[in-house]
Design a protein around this motif. Structure first.
Motif, short mmCIF file in Angstrom:
data_model
loop_
_atom_site.label_atom_id
_atom_site.label_comp_id
_atom_site.label_asym_id
_atom_site.label_seq_id
_atom_site.Cartn_x
_atom_site.Cartn_y
_atom_site.Cartn_z
N ARG A 65 0.83 -1.19 0.00
CA ARG A 65 0.00 0.00 0.00
C ARG A 65 0.87 1.25 0.00
O ARG A 65 2.03 1.22 0.39
N CYS A 66 0.24 2.36 -0.42
CA CYS A 66 0.96 3.63 -0.43
C CYS A 66 1.15 4.11 1.02
O CYS A 66 0.21 4.05 1.81
N PRO A 67 2.34 4.58 1.37
CA PRO A 67 2.53 5.07 2.73
C PRO A 67 1.75 6.36 3.02
O PRO A 67 1.53 6.69 4.18
N ILE A 91 3.46 2.30 -8.17
CA ILE A 91 3.16 3.73 -8.16
C ILE A 91 1.78 3.96 -7.56
O ILE A 91 0.83 3.24 -7.87
N CYS A 92 1.69 4.97 -6.70
CA CYS A 92 0.38 5.36 -6.16
C CYS A 92 -0.27 6.31 -7.15
O CYS A 92 0.31 7.33 -7.52
N HIS A 93 -1.49 5.99 -7.59
CA HIS A 93 -2.15 6.84 -8.59
C HIS A 93 -2.78 8.08 -7.96
O HIS A 93 -3.36 8.89 -8.66
N HIS A 94 -2.66 8.23 -6.66
CA HIS A 94 -3.22 9.43 -6.03
C HIS A 94 -2.16 10.45 -5.68
O HIS A 94 -2.38 11.64 -5.79
N CYS A 95 -0.97 9.98 -5.23
CA CYS A 95 0.04 10.96 -4.83
C CYS A 95 1.33 10.79 -5.62
O CYS A 95 2.30 11.51 -5.37
N GLU A 96 1.36 9.82 -6.55
CA GLU A 96 2.54 9.60 -7.39
C GLU A 96 3.73 9.02 -6.62
O GLU A 96 4.84 8.92 -7.16
ZN ZN Z 1 -0.29 7.80 -2.38
#
Ligand code: ZN
Ligand code: ADP
Length: 740
Positions: free
Chosen positions: A455-457, A473-478
């Motif tokens: 998961r994204c941190p 890659i997180c699609h919300h915060c890159e």
């Molecule tokens: Zn993120």
């Protein structure tokens, strides 16, 4: 005796780009009285610093005590104020309705650095009023004489570098001559015209009877009260041609026109049709342009050098005067609403208000109108006109539903039906488009041993695997991380991929269809300048298959495309949003419209895991009427828009407990003060944490906007919204379309 100077304004109301819903009063000094007019940019002291604001009104009196009022230091606009009175009016409406600062709206309307200027080029010429013989006498060298002779013969000003190379002298010689006043320099503006503006001229075709009727409805509205016109027409029915001819009519009347297109950088084809018809008077404004190009176009519009503006959402701020027509194409499209930044405005709704303010006609066009617009037409607030057939011999494509449930393993992503159809297109040298609303390779990665998901941190979402870059890659915060080789929790080597995106589809197809030329269009492949264009050029010039995200659904008109495959029709259906069915229907109809634009019939294959859902069933038949009837009943029963208005409040902050407390505090206060407004209890946002911020939603619902606005105007509510506490904030989204 009357003091003649008493009419001259002494005070200015100035908008500044700060998150405050107020303007500021400044004194206009005598020496600036003439130039300090509404619409101009002014340099002002603001707290301890200096800033630039926009003068939005002047007055001769103020009720502030004069000792506290600061003075305008400079007027930055030379001759023409940056903003027209019309623009200031719509900016004020947006600030008021969407509850943000006028200065914040102005910053969106004029997104350029204050110091930015047109690209000036210096032209060298002969001084006026001095005979050439006199000049030649004064010249001290052969080189200088050659320069003077050249200018005399060519009788036109010329750039330094050109002059130097044409006469074989060095630029320093020319500079010396300028110093000795043998030559003059004038500055001129070089307009950076974007590429999209080059198009072959075209001729207007004769309209079909239906189109004629639609045009008459628009012209009738122009001649009368100017009510908005809803143009409902199936894909390819010639709506754009109706806009073009309506614009011709407007230009003939000496007025101007504004055309909004959704995400126009994706659809330069449509923009080009306006250029082809009207040539140099067309300005194209969109985010794909460089800042310099956009700046120049903006100013060309402001100076009245363009009479048709074609642009995306923010083009609603184009500084056009004498506006006669405002077209909003694909009016149902969600990209018209800016959800992620202030001002959170809806460009379609702003366009309708703008048209009303300036006495222009608004035309809303769509194959799948928003429920809001269709309902307004039903109630007689809009005139409605229909295009039910295509003017060309093109037929609507046949649509086939493919039930994806209980498929064998090798058909879980691409069914045998779709694969066969793709093979047929390859054999016949026809093209296909595949649509999947997810980029990347796999939607998530997890451990087979311990079940841990990466998961994204910073966000409460799993990270997407991008194979080409070997990254998550997180699609919300890159946020990105290299692909792990072992599970970060238990060190097991069994990392498993789940879900699939466009990148994976391309790889699968390359294995399944050897020799096929496949291109991918999504955010990852189009980031460079003119990225969309490059990918589309590659597809158009002979690739077999285009795989892409929603970028491929809009406006593409490629004659050789005879197959469109929708890989997961349910993607937008299973979203917690009351508009999910409406959106799914609209999206399917739009994508389907990309097939069969040429002489060959088109086919659409829709893969779904919910084949019985009404939005999918009705999209198969392109039956908008039934969708509308069914949805509008649901909306009425559940008190959703268009029967009510919504405002979404989002409390945000890094401290989880304090955000939650704020949400409940706000809820209690709102419930106590609410009159005619339903305040729904706070909920964790579906995307609970984004970029380290925890998010809580409070939805407000009422029969009309007014009671919502009154509730938020309450001074205690307003205080809590604007000053919610240290490191906390509340975003206000009026008429929200993004409820995640
Ligand atoms: Zn993120
Ligand atoms: P829409 O905007 O509804 O998708 P378009 O205006 O793009 O439809 O029209 C679809 C196609 O039909 C285009 O290729 C257009 O050039 C053509 N077309 C539109 N109107 C006419 C007409 N009156 N006669 C001939 N062709 C037309």
């Amino acid at each position: 005796m009357r003091d003649p100077s008493s009419d001259t304004p002494h005070y200015a109301e100035v908008a500044i780009d700060v998150p405050l819903r107020q303007t500021f009063t400044y004194r206009i000094p005598k020496n600036l009285a003439e130039r300090a007019v509404p619409g101009c940019r002014v340099s002002i002291p603001f707290g301890p610093r200096k800033t630039v604001g926009v003068l939005v009104a002047t007055s001769t009196a103020t009720n502030l005590t004069s000792g506290t009022i600061k003075t305008i230091q400079a007027v930055l606009d030379e001759d023409l104020p940056t903003f027209t009175p019309e623009l200031i009016k719509i900016v004020r409406w947006i600030a008021d309705y969407y509850r943000c600062g006028i200065g914040e709206v102005i910053a969106a309307a004029y997104p350029f650095p204050v110091s930015m200027h047109s690209k000036n080029i210096r032209l060298i010429g002969l001084p006026i009023g001095i005979g050439i013989e006199t000049l030649i006498e004064k010249a001290t060298s052969k080189q200088q004489k050659a320069v003077l002779e050249f200018l005399k013969q060519n009788d036109a000003d010329i750039g330094t570098r050109h002059l130097a190379s044409a006469t074989g002298v060095s630029e320093s010689v020319i500079r010396g001559m300028i110093r000795r006043e043998l030559l003059t320099v004038s500055e001129t503006t070089k307009i950076r015209r974007p590429n999209a503006l080059h198009a072959e001229a075209d001729q207007a075709p004769a309209l079909t009877a239906e189109q004629e009727q639609a045009l008459n409805t628009i012209v009738h509205s122009m001649n009368n009260k100017g009510v908005p016109v809803l143009l409902e027409g199936i894909t390819g029915s010639g709506k754009t041609e109706v806009y073009l001819q309506a614009i011709r009519e407007v230009l003939d009347r000496g007025k101007r026109a504004l055309v909004l297109l959704p995400e126009i950088s994706l659809t330069p084809q449509t923009a080009r049709r306006f250029v082809a018809r009207f040539g140099d008077v067309v300005a194209v404004l969109h985010s794909g342009l460089s800042v310099g190009e956009r700046f120049d176009e903006w100013w060309a519009v402001r100076r009245g050098e363009r009479s048709v503006v074609v642009g995306a959402r923010s083009a609603v701020f184009a500084p056009l005067s004498d506006l006669g027509l405002v077209v909003v194409d694909e009016e149902h499209d969600h990209s018209y609403k800016q959800s992620d930044a202030v001002p959170r405005y809806h460009a379609r709704d702003a366009a309708i208000v703008l048209a009303r303010q300036v006495g222009a006609v608004a035309v809303l066009g769509s194959a799948t109108p928003s429920l809001e617009s269709a309902y307004n037409a039903e109630r007689g607030k809009y005139d409605c006109t229909y295009l039910r057939s295509r003017p060309t011999s093109q037929h609507l494509p046949t649509v086939r539903l493919v039930d994806m449930r209980h498929r064998p393993k090798d058909e879980q992503i691409i069914s045998i039906e779709l694969r066969t159809a793709l093979e047929e297109r390859l054999a016949n040298k026809q093209q296909s488009i595949l649509f999947l609303n997810r980029r990347g390779f796999a939607t998530s990665m997890g451990c087979n041993e311990c079940g841990h998901v990466l998961r994204c941190p910073n966000c409460s979402v799993s990270m997407v695997y991008h194979r080409r870059d070997r990254q998550l890659i997180c699609h919300h915060c890159e946020h990105s991380e290299p692909e792990p080789s072992v599970c970060p929790e238990c060190n097991a080597r069994f990392i498993r991929q789940q879900g699939w995106g466009t990148e994976r589809i391309v790889e699968m197809l390359q294995e399944d269809l050897p020799g096929a030329h496949i291109v991918r269009m999504d955010r990852d492949t189009t980031q460079r300048k003119d990225g969309h264009q490059l990918v589309l050029d590659e597809f158009r010039s002979g690739a077999d298959t285009l795989v892409g995200t929603q970028m491929v659904t809009k406006g593409l008109d490629i004659p050789n495309v005879t197959l469109v495959g929708i890989l997961n029709a349910d993607g937008s259906l299973n979203v917690a949003d009351f508009r999910a069915s409406e959106r799914t229907f609209a999206q399917l109809v739009q994508v389907a419209g990309r097939a069969g634009r040429g002489t060959e019939a088109g086919e659409v294959i829709v893969q779904t895991w919910c084949p019985d859902h009404y939005a999918i069933q009705l999209a198969l038949k392109q039956d908008y009427r039934s969708l509308y009837d069914r949805e509008i009943r649901l909306r009425r029963n559940f008190s959703f828009p268009p029967f009510t208005r919504l405002i979404l409040l989002r409390a945000e902050g890094e401290n989880e407990v304090r955000v939650k407390d704020l949400a409940w505090q706000l809820y209690r206060l709102l419930s106590e003060r609410a009159k005619g407004v339903t305040v729904l209890p706070p909920l964790e946002a579906p995307l609970y944490r984004i970029r380290n911020m925890y998010r809580w939603h409070i939805a407000l619902r009422a029969r009309g906007h007014k009671s919502l606005a009154q509730l938020l105007d309450d001074s205690d509510v307003d205080a809590l919204l604007t000053r919610p506490g240290h490191k906390l904030r509340v975003a206000v989204d009026v008429d929200p379309t993004d409820t995640l």
